[in-house]
Design a protein around this motif. Sequence first.
Motif, PDB file in Angstrom:
ATOM      1  N   GLN A  91       0.786  -1.230  -0.008  1.00 47.54           N
ATOM      2  CA  GLN A  91       0.080  -0.063   0.032  1.00 47.54           C
ATOM      3  C   GLN A  91       0.806   1.231  -0.032  1.00 47.54           C
ATOM      4  OE1 GLN A  91      -2.526   0.343   3.529  1.00 47.54           O
ATOM      5  NE2 GLN A  91      -3.810   1.986   2.474  1.00 47.54           N
ATOM      6  N   LEU A  92       1.731   1.477   0.851  1.00 47.91           N
ATOM      7  CA  LEU A  92       2.870   2.390   1.011  1.00 47.91           C
ATOM      8  C   LEU A  92       3.680   2.507  -0.335  1.00 47.91           C
ATOM      9  CD1 LEU A  92       4.323   1.921   4.569  1.00 47.91           C
ATOM     10  CD2 LEU A  92       2.841   4.002   3.672  1.00 47.91           C
ATOM     11  N   HIS A  93       4.094   1.382  -0.915  1.00 53.77           N
ATOM     12  CA  HIS A  93       4.925   1.752  -2.281  1.00 53.77           C
ATOM     13  C   HIS A  93       3.939   1.998  -3.445  1.00 53.77           C
ATOM     14  CE1 HIS A  93       7.099  -0.072  -5.619  1.00 53.77           C
ATOM     15  NE2 HIS A  93       7.961   0.637  -5.067  1.00 53.77           N
ATOM     16  N   SER A  94       2.836   1.737  -3.287  1.00 51.70           N
ATOM     17  CA  SER A  94       1.809   2.253  -4.273  1.00 51.70           C
ATOM     18  C   SER A  94       1.898   3.647  -4.347  1.00 51.70           C
ATOM     19  CB  SER A  94       0.447   1.567  -4.264  1.00 51.70           C
ATOM     20  OG  SER A  94      -0.435   2.047  -5.332  1.00 51.70           O
ATOM     21  N   LEU A  95       1.746   4.254  -3.139  1.00 50.68           N
ATOM     22  CA  LEU A  95       1.380   5.759  -2.915  1.00 50.68           C
ATOM     23  C   LEU A  95       2.937   6.265  -3.416  1.00 50.68           C
ATOM     24  CD1 LEU A  95      -0.281   6.127   0.438  1.00 50.68           C
ATOM     25  CD2 LEU A  95      -1.315   6.712  -1.726  1.00 50.68           C
ATOM     26  N   MET A  96       4.044   5.660  -2.942  1.00 50.76           N
ATOM     27  CA  MET A  96       5.132   6.295  -3.312  1.00 50.76           C
ATOM     28  C   MET A  96       5.576   6.117  -4.916  1.00 50.76           C
ATOM     29  SD  MET A  96       8.531   4.816  -4.537  1.00 50.76           S
ATOM     30  CE  MET A  96       9.973   5.230  -4.450  1.00 50.76           C
ATOM     31  N   ASN A  97       5.260   4.933  -5.550  1.00 46.71           N
ATOM     32  CA  ASN A  97       5.197   4.768  -6.989  1.00 46.71           C
ATOM     33  C   ASN A  97       4.569   6.041  -7.741  1.00 46.71           C
ATOM     34  OD1 ASN A  97       6.312   3.312  -9.157  1.00 46.71           O
ATOM     35  ND2 ASN A  97       4.146   2.824  -9.450  1.00 46.71           N
ATOM     36  N   VAL A 104       9.797  10.828 -12.448  1.00 45.32           N
ATOM     37  CA  VAL A 104      10.497  10.179 -13.150  1.00 45.32           C
ATOM     38  C   VAL A 104      10.055   9.819 -14.606  1.00 45.32           C
ATOM     39  CG1 VAL A 104      12.142   8.578 -13.437  1.00 45.32           C
ATOM     40  CG2 VAL A 104      11.962   9.325 -11.383  1.00 45.32           C
ATOM     41  N   GLY A 105       8.714   9.769 -14.676  1.00 43.28           N
ATOM     42  CA  GLY A 105       7.980   9.146 -15.646  1.00 43.28           C
ATOM     43  C   GLY A 105       8.106   7.612 -16.079  1.00 43.28           C
ATOM     44  N   GLU A 106       8.335   6.987 -15.031  1.00 39.56           N
ATOM     45  CA  GLU A 106       8.546   5.573 -14.947  1.00 39.56           C
ATOM     46  C   GLU A 106       8.021   4.957 -13.614  1.00 39.56           C
ATOM     47  OE1 GLU A 106      12.289   4.797 -16.677  1.00 39.56           O
ATOM     48  OE2 GLU A 106      13.226   4.832 -14.652  1.00 39.56           O
ATOM     49  N   ASP A 107       7.747   3.521 -13.609  1.00 43.46           N
ATOM     50  CA  ASP A 107       7.512   3.090 -12.537  1.00 43.46           C
ATOM     51  C   ASP A 107       8.795   2.901 -11.213  1.00 43.46           C
ATOM     52  OD1 ASP A 107       4.970   2.524 -12.417  1.00 43.46           O
ATOM     53  OD2 ASP A 107       5.005   0.803 -13.696  1.00 43.46           O
ATOM     54  N   HIS A 108       8.659   2.762 -10.250  1.00 43.99           N
ATOM     55  CA  HIS A 108       9.792   2.596  -9.420  1.00 43.99           C
ATOM     56  C   HIS A 108       9.916   0.929  -9.211  1.00 43.99           C
ATOM     57  CE1 HIS A 108      11.463   1.973  -5.002  1.00 43.99           C
ATOM     58  NE2 HIS A 108      12.347   2.952  -5.587  1.00 43.99           N
ATOM     59  N   SER A 187      22.432  -1.878 -13.381  1.00 40.50           N
ATOM     60  CA  SER A 187      21.096  -2.283 -13.142  1.00 40.50           C
ATOM     61  C   SER A 187      20.297  -0.919 -12.690  1.00 40.50           C
ATOM     62  CB  SER A 187      20.913  -3.249 -11.958  1.00 40.50           C
ATOM     63  OG  SER A 187      19.833  -3.436 -11.387  1.00 40.50           O
ATOM     64  N   PRO A 188      19.150  -0.860 -13.317  1.00 39.62           N
ATOM     65  CA  PRO A 188      18.007   0.612 -12.973  1.00 39.62           C
ATOM     66  C   PRO A 188      17.798   0.423 -11.217  1.00 39.62           C
ATOM     67  CG  PRO A 188      16.972  -0.925 -14.234  1.00 39.62           C
ATOM     68  CD  PRO A 188      18.303  -1.542 -14.297  1.00 39.62           C
ATOM     69  N   ARG A 189      17.719  -0.756 -10.849  1.00 39.22           N
ATOM     70  CA  ARG A 189      17.367  -0.817  -9.499  1.00 39.22           C
ATOM     71  C   ARG A 189      18.269  -0.019  -8.497  1.00 39.22           C
ATOM     72  NH1 ARG A 189      15.295  -6.781  -7.635  1.00 39.22           N
ATOM     73  NH2 ARG A 189      17.637  -7.166  -8.315  1.00 39.22           N
ATOM     74  N   ILE A 190      19.740  -0.045  -8.973  1.00 39.56           N
ATOM     75  CA  ILE A 190      20.614   0.807  -8.248  1.00 39.56           C
ATOM     76  C   ILE A 190      20.164   1.978  -7.973  1.00 39.56           C
ATOM     77  CG2 ILE A 190      22.932   1.486  -7.929  1.00 39.56           C
ATOM     78  CD1 ILE A 190      23.808  -0.873  -9.580  1.00 39.56           C
TER      79      ILE A 190
END
Length: 208
Positions: A91-97, A104-108, A187-190
Amino acid sequence: MVTGHSRGAAVANMLAKRLMASGFVSNNIFAYAFATPNVSTSVSALPNIHNVVNPEDFVPKAPLEKWGFGKHGVVHELPSLSNTEMSSYDQLHSLMNDHFKKLVGEDHLNYTGAAETSEFIANVGNYAPTVQAYYETRHGVGQLTTYEYFMKLAGVVGGGGDIADFSTASASFPDLAGYLIAGGLLSPRIFHAHGPETYLSWLKAFSS
């Protein structure tokens, strides 16, 4: 009040500590540092210095605690599957995203908790169990020190390095390469773990 992100956070952390030791009224000094690296081998748990860190971000874990480094003040961790129950985290990550996409224009892209980052840091410590080893011990076919390898990484991150050269150098550090490289690129996750947009988006998620 002093604040900063990443290297700026390191400066804010050290500056706040220095101001408190220089005769300023400690209760009038506050530091809010985001993605704070470790800054000293002699740290103070000062309550007015707040370090906000993403447990999935490797930058706040460097230089290594194994080498005796830490940061002044108190540490506040952002949500992760390593410290938050899954349904609450989702739930928190959805709000953050939502906020991240606006910036940024893309998903986290997150990690599935902090385990991968912790393993990466442990592997860095295996290659370089001491500060001296970090600068002097050579590894693999390329005979690179861990310091030289991370300088190549810094070059790629800064835009002046060669990803092909870094990928070749990674053969000497196979236990690190899997975390850093994805599909022949960094890696984009970095970046999604460490970038200021990530920290800002989490703050916005809390405020909303």
